[in-house]
Design an enzyme around this catalytic site. Structure first.
Site, PDB file in Angstrom:
ATOM      1  CG  HIS A 269     -69.349  47.166 138.291  1.00 21.18           C
ATOM      2  ND1 HIS A 269     -70.502  46.879 138.933  1.00 21.18           N
ATOM      3  CD2 HIS A 269     -69.450  46.395 137.135  1.00 21.18           C
ATOM      4  CE1 HIS A 269     -71.092  45.807 138.268  1.00 21.18           C
ATOM      5  NE2 HIS A 269     -70.291  45.625 137.123  1.00 21.18           N
ATOM      6  NE  ARG A 270     -71.776  54.935 140.898  1.00 22.24           N
ATOM      7  CZ  ARG A 270     -72.887  55.218 140.473  1.00 22.24           C
ATOM      8  NH1 ARG A 270     -72.974  55.177 138.939  1.00 22.24           N
ATOM      9  NH2 ARG A 270     -74.089  55.094 141.067  1.00 22.24           N
ATOM     10  CG  LEU A 271     -64.552  49.860 138.269  1.00 21.90           C
ATOM     11  CD1 LEU A 271     -64.416  48.229 138.335  1.00 21.90           C
ATOM     12  CD2 LEU A 271     -63.812  50.182 139.591  1.00 21.90           C
TER      13      LEU A 271
END
Ligand SMILES: Cc1cc2nc3c(=O)[nH]c(=O)nc-3n(C[C@H](O)[C@H](O)[C@H](O)COP(=O)(O)O)c2cc1C
Length: 227
Positions: free
Chosen positions: A205-207
Site C-alpha cells: 500500500h505504498r507505506l
C-alpha cells in the site's frame, strides 16, 4: 492518452498480499529490524548490494548518477559502481558530459534501484577524483578491447557517422599493437563522499520504510522518513 496496456495497473489488496509474501524471501517482514540490519550505512549498503547481486539478472552495481550541467540543467545517466570504501567510486571519460558537469560542480547524487528485491538506495555528496594510481589499477583490470575503447571513444561528442568509431578503434589498435594499452589522461574515476544515504524498502500500500543517514562530523545521524 496513456495506453493502458503499457502501464501496469495499480496493485489491488490481493496483489499487495502476494507481494508481501514474496518480500519475506528477502528478509522483509513486519519486523523492520530485519531490513535495516546495521547502524552503519556502508555496512548496511554492502549487505543490500550483496542481496541484490544474488537476485538481479545483471549489473546489480548499476546506479543512476545525477549531476548538474554547467548551464544548471540537471542530467542523469547510469554508471557502474566499481569500488566501495569511504565513498562510492565509478569510472568514466572525464571529458564526457558528466565529466564537464563534475568539473563545474563537483557534487552528485546516486540512485540504486534493485527491482528484484524492491529496494532503493539514494546517496548524495561532494565528488572527488580518484588517485591516478587507483585509476591505473582499475584500468589495467579491464579487457584490452575496453582499454582500446577508452582511447577511441570521444564519449558524449557527436559522431561524424556510424563508422567513425570503428575507424578510431582500428587506429588505436594499430598504435598500440604489440604493447600494453595505458590509461588515457581523459579516463579516470570519481568518488562520491556521501553526506546523505537513504535506504528505502517497498511495503504494501505504498507505506514504504525509509531510513536516512546524514553525516554529522565523524558520526551519522539517523532519521525515519514518511514514505
Ligand atoms: C547499466 C549501465 C552501466 C553503465 N556504466 C557506465 C560507466 O560505468 N561509465 C560510463 O562512463 N558510462 C556508463 N554507462 C553509459 C552511460 O549511461 C552514458 O551513456 C555515458 O557515460 C555518457 O554519459 P554522459 O554523456 O552523461 O557523460 C552505462 C550505461 C548503462 C545502461
Amino acid at each position: 492518452m496513456t495506453d493502458d496496456a503499457l502501464i501496469p495497473p495499480t496493485p489491488s489488496a490481493e496483489d499487495y498480499a502476494r507481494e508481501a509474501e514474496a518480500q519475506e524471501a528477502f528478509g522483509v517482514s513486519d519486523d523492520q529490524g530485519e531490513v535495516f540490519t546495521s547502524n552503519e550505512p556502508f555496512a548496511l549498503f554492502a549487505e543490500w548490494l550483496a542481496l541484490a547481486k544474488r537476485h538481479e539478472a545483471n549489473d546489480s552495481n548499476a546506479l543512476a548518477l545525477a549531476t548538474v550541467a554547467p548551464d544548471g540543467m540537471p542530467e542523469v545517466r547510469m554508471v557502474l559502481l566499481k569500488d566501495l570504501d569511504d565513498g562510492f567510486t565509478f569510472y568514466t571519460n572525464t571529458q564526457s558530459a558528466k565529466g564537464e558537469a563534475l568539473a563545474a560542480n563537483p557534487r552528485a547524487a546516486m540512485c540504486f534501484h534493485w527491482k528484484s528485491i524492491r529496494r532503493q538506495v539514494r546517496v548524495a555528496g561532494p565528488v572527488e577524483p580518484v588517485a591516478p594510481e587507483e585509476a591505473d589499477a582499475y584500468f589495467a583490470s579491464r579487457s584490452r578491447g575496453a582499454r582500446i575503447g577508452a582511447w577511441a571513444s570521444d564519449q558524449s561528442r557527436k559522431m561524424g557517422g556510424k563508422d567513425a568509431l570503428k575507424a578510431r578503434i582500428a587506429d588505436r589498435e594499430e598504435a598500440f599493437e604489440g604493447r600494453d594499452v595505458p590509461r588515457p589522461d581523459h579516463w579516470s574515476g570519481y568518488r562520491l563522499m556521501p553526506q546523505r544515504i537513504e535506504f528505502w524498502v517497498n511495503r504494501p500500500h505504498r507505506l514504504h520504510d525509509r531510513l536516512l543517514f546524514e553525516r554529522d562530523g565523524e558520526e551519522w545521524r539517523t532519521s525515519r522518513l514518511y514514505p
